[in-house]
Design a protein around this motif. Structure first.
Motif, PDB file in Angstrom:
ATOM      1  N   GLY A 130       0.809  -1.209   0.000  1.00  0.00           N
ATOM      2  CA  GLY A 130       0.000   0.000   0.000  1.00  0.00           C
ATOM      3  C   GLY A 130       0.842   1.258   0.000  1.00  0.00           C
ATOM      4  N   ALA A 131       1.937   1.244   0.773  1.00  0.00           N
ATOM      5  CA  ALA A 131       2.818   2.408   0.819  1.00  0.00           C
ATOM      6  C   ALA A 131       3.491   2.642  -0.532  1.00  0.00           C
ATOM      7  N   PHE A 132       3.835   1.552  -1.209  1.00  0.00           N
ATOM      8  CA  PHE A 132       4.460   1.680  -2.533  1.00  0.00           C
ATOM      9  C   PHE A 132       3.493   2.310  -3.529  1.00  0.00           C
ATOM     10  N   LEU A 133       2.253   1.825  -3.549  1.00  0.00           N
ATOM     11  CA  LEU A 133       1.267   2.395  -4.467  1.00  0.00           C
ATOM     12  C   LEU A 133       0.977   3.853  -4.136  1.00  0.00           C
ATOM     13  N   PHE A 134       0.956   4.170  -2.841  1.00  0.00           N
ATOM     14  CA  PHE A 134       0.731   5.560  -2.442  1.00  0.00           C
ATOM     15  C   PHE A 134       1.901   6.443  -2.882  1.00  0.00           C
ATOM     16  N   LEU A 135       3.118   5.932  -2.742  1.00  0.00           N
ATOM     17  CA  LEU A 135       4.293   6.690  -3.164  1.00  0.00           C
ATOM     18  C   LEU A 135       4.274   6.931  -4.669  1.00  0.00           C
ATOM     19  N   VAL A 136       3.854   5.917  -5.412  1.00  0.00           N
ATOM     20  CA  VAL A 136       3.738   6.076  -6.860  1.00  0.00           C
ATOM     21  C   VAL A 136       2.728   7.165  -7.198  1.00  0.00           C
ATOM     22  N   VAL A 138       1.848   9.694  -5.296  1.00  0.00           N
ATOM     23  CA  VAL A 138       2.334  11.006  -4.852  1.00  0.00           C
ATOM     24  C   VAL A 138       3.209  11.655  -5.911  1.00  0.00           C
ATOM     25  N   THR A 139       3.947  10.865  -6.671  1.00  0.00           N
ATOM     26  CA  THR A 139       4.824  11.438  -7.696  1.00  0.00           C
ATOM     27  C   THR A 139       4.038  12.197  -8.753  1.00  0.00           C
ATOM     28  N   GLN A 140       2.749  11.892  -8.911  1.00  0.00           N
ATOM     29  CA  GLN A 140       1.926  12.609  -9.877  1.00  0.00           C
ATOM     30  C   GLN A 140       1.575  14.009  -9.409  1.00  0.00           C
ATOM     31  N   MET A 141       1.792  14.289  -8.134  1.00  0.00           N
ATOM     32  CA  MET A 141       1.417  15.594  -7.584  1.00  0.00           C
ATOM     33  C   MET A 141       2.483  16.656  -7.817  1.00  0.00           C
ATOM     34  N   PHE A 142       3.661  16.263  -8.272  1.00  0.00           N
ATOM     35  CA  PHE A 142       4.746  17.222  -8.466  1.00  0.00           C
ATOM     36  C   PHE A 142       4.852  17.564  -9.944  1.00  0.00           C
ATOM     37  N   ALA A 143       4.813  18.835 -10.254  1.00  0.00           N
ATOM     38  CA  ALA A 143       4.966  19.287 -11.633  1.00  0.00           C
ATOM     39  C   ALA A 143       6.451  19.387 -11.977  1.00  0.00           C
ATOM     40  N   ALA A 165      19.652  11.066 -22.722  1.00  0.00           N
ATOM     41  CA  ALA A 165      19.331  10.212 -21.576  1.00  0.00           C
ATOM     42  C   ALA A 165      18.671  11.003 -20.454  1.00  0.00           C
ATOM     43  N   ALA A 166      19.090  12.233 -20.251  1.00  0.00           N
ATOM     44  CA  ALA A 166      18.514  13.053 -19.175  1.00  0.00           C
ATOM     45  C   ALA A 166      17.029  13.291 -19.413  1.00  0.00           C
ATOM     46  N   LEU A 167      16.665  13.639 -20.643  1.00  0.00           N
ATOM     47  CA  LEU A 167      15.256  13.885 -20.937  1.00  0.00           C
ATOM     48  C   LEU A 167      14.445  12.594 -20.946  1.00  0.00           C
ATOM     49  N   ILE A 168      15.045  11.511 -21.411  1.00  0.00           N
ATOM     50  CA  ILE A 168      14.330  10.233 -21.410  1.00  0.00           C
ATOM     51  C   ILE A 168      14.022   9.794 -19.985  1.00  0.00           C
ATOM     52  N   LEU A 169      15.007   9.883 -19.108  1.00  0.00           N
ATOM     53  CA  LEU A 169      14.791   9.492 -17.709  1.00  0.00           C
ATOM     54  C   LEU A 169      13.766  10.396 -17.027  1.00  0.00           C
ATOM     55  N   THR A 170      13.835  11.694 -17.291  1.00  0.00           N
ATOM     56  CA  THR A 170      12.906  12.625 -16.648  1.00  0.00           C
ATOM     57  C   THR A 170      11.475  12.393 -17.109  1.00  0.00           C
ATOM     58  N   ASN A 171      11.279  12.287 -18.410  1.00  0.00           N
ATOM     59  CA  ASN A 171       9.926  12.053 -18.928  1.00  0.00           C
ATOM     60  C   ASN A 171       9.376  10.707 -18.476  1.00  0.00           C
ATOM     61  N   ALA A 172      10.229   9.697 -18.440  1.00  0.00           N
ATOM     62  CA  ALA A 172       9.775   8.386 -17.977  1.00  0.00           C
ATOM     63  C   ALA A 172       9.372   8.437 -16.507  1.00  0.00           C
ATOM     64  N   ALA A 173      10.137   9.156 -15.693  1.00  0.00           N
ATOM     65  CA  ALA A 173       9.828   9.230 -14.263  1.00  0.00           C
ATOM     66  C   ALA A 173       8.490   9.911 -14.008  1.00  0.00           C
ATOM     67  N   PHE A 174       8.195  10.960 -14.765  1.00  0.00           N
ATOM     68  CA  PHE A 174       6.956  11.699 -14.527  1.00  0.00           C
ATOM     69  C   PHE A 174       5.735  11.029 -15.136  1.00  0.00           C
ATOM     70  N   ASN A 175       5.920  10.034 -15.989  1.00  0.00           N
ATOM     71  CA  ASN A 175       4.775   9.347 -16.597  1.00  0.00           C
ATOM     72  C   ASN A 175       4.632   7.904 -16.117  1.00  0.00           C
ATOM     73  N   LEU A 176       5.577   7.454 -15.298  1.00  0.00           N
ATOM     74  CA  LEU A 176       5.550   6.073 -14.840  1.00  0.00           C
ATOM     75  C   LEU A 176       4.362   5.798 -13.922  1.00  0.00           C
ATOM     76  N   ALA A 177       4.009   6.745 -13.071  1.00  0.00           N
ATOM     77  CA  ALA A 177       2.931   6.526 -12.111  1.00  0.00           C
ATOM     78  C   ALA A 177       1.606   6.258 -12.812  1.00  0.00           C
ATOM     79  N   PHE A 178       1.302   7.033 -13.840  1.00  0.00           N
ATOM     80  CA  PHE A 178       0.042   6.832 -14.567  1.00  0.00           C
ATOM     81  C   PHE A 178      -0.004   5.443 -15.190  1.00  0.00           C
ATOM     82  N   ALA A 179       1.106   5.019 -15.790  1.00  0.00           N
ATOM     83  CA  ALA A 179       1.138   3.707 -16.438  1.00  0.00           C
ATOM     84  C   ALA A 179       0.973   2.587 -15.412  1.00  0.00           C
ATOM     85  N   ILE A 180       1.631   2.699 -14.264  1.00  0.00           N
ATOM     86  CA  ILE A 180       1.522   1.659 -13.240  1.00  0.00           C
ATOM     87  C   ILE A 180       0.093   1.556 -12.728  1.00  0.00           C
TER      88      ILE A 180
END
Length: 301
Positions: A130-136, A138-143, A165-180
């Motif tokens: 539950g904490a993991f899903l909540f943490l995922v 929460v990442t959607q709340m940061f612009a 690589a910097a932009l790929i990692l950043t974009n992936a991090a900010f869109n990972l929560a929605f996909a999960i």
């Protein structure tokens, strides 16, 4: 008897003397309603399409015509060579290549990470789930805008500023929560008996995921893919901060070069914007069926 019969025929629904109902006033039941819904839908579609229509028309004007006041609906002079100029510009081709690399790379990384993460959280009740899903979530709340200074500092320490690589990692991090989250919902909706049946047939856990679970969650996977691709394709602030070389900038940042304090090529700006929309429109047209299925999943039991 005659009076009774007449009274009955007057009050009986559908009888000769029955009061006129909605069908009597509107003709075919629901016909007028369908017409008004079609008209309202066409008007709403026109409102959403209006900016794109203006963008296409402005791309066919001369740059001076775009700035003319009062503006005209149609170009005073039709200039068809603007698209050839944009497509022949090496800068634009470099920006397009960068956008494709970043968008495809971010999407691939999100899919590779989100599938096992969503599958494990939907099938296994481990401590801290539950904490993991909540943490995922929460990442959607940061612009990205609020974190851009910290991101620049971090990638500067890693010597990754001005890299794909910097932009790929950043974009992936900010869109990972929605996909999960969306894949987690799809995996959870599949009965466990489906996996048990595959196991009885001798399939391993990985084979079950690849051959059984992923085909069943295809609408959700397509939805996560298209939203990640579009988010990476449209990202501006982080790319503006991290990319320094002009030939490594994505389209969203490169477009600024058409209109500066020294030169204004409005026609090329609008033409480049139209071309930049085409890949997304094609992608939507190809996967529309699966995308609608993913967005409406769970609405009907």
């Amino acid at each position: 008897m005659t009076a009774t019969t007449a009274e009955t025929s007057t009050t009986r629904p559908g009888g000769p003397g029955a009061p006129a109902g909605p069908a009597a006033y509107h003709g075919k039941p629901g016909g007028a309603r369908r017409v008004w819904l079609a008209v309202a839908g066409a008007a709403l579609a026109l409102v959403f399409l209006a900016p794109y229509i203006v963008m296409v028309l402005d791309s066919l004007r001369t740059s001076s015509d775009v700035k003319t006041t009062p503006p005209s609906l149609l170009p005073r002079v039709w200039q068809w060579s603007t698209y050839a100029q944009v497509l022949g510009d090496e800068r634009f081709l470099n920006w397009l290549k960068t956008s494709l690399i970043i968008s495809l790379g971010s999407t691939a990384l999100v899919v590779v990470v989100a599938i096992p993460a969503a599958y494990m959280t939907s099938r296994h009740r481990f401590p801290g789930r539950g904490a993991f899903l909540f943490l995922v979530l929460v990442t959607q709340m940061f612009a990205p805008t609020s974190l851009v200074v910290g991101l620049y500092r971090q990638f500067f320490e890693l010597n990754m500023v001005n890299t794909y690589a910097a932009l790929i990692l950043t974009n992936a991090a900010f869109n990972l929560a929605f996909a999960i989250w969306i894949l987690h919902g799809f995996f959870s909706s599949i009965p466990v008996e489906v996996e048990e049946a595959a196991a009885l047939d001798g399939a391993s856990r990985l084979q079950t995921l690849r051959r059984v679970m992923l085909p069943l969650t295809l609408p959700g996977l397509v939805t996560a893919t298209i939203f990640t691709f579009i988010a990476a394709w449209n990202e501006y602030v982080v790319a503006l901060t991290l990319m320094i070389d002009d030939d490594k900038k994505p389209l969203t940042v490169g477009f600024r070069s058409y209109v500066t304090g020294y030169e204004q090529h409005w026609d090329q700006l609008f033409a480049a914007s139209v071309i930049a929309v085409v890949p997304v429109v094609i992608l939507f047209a190809v996967i529309e069926k699966h995308l609608v299925g993913g967005l409406t999943a769970g609405s009907v039991k």
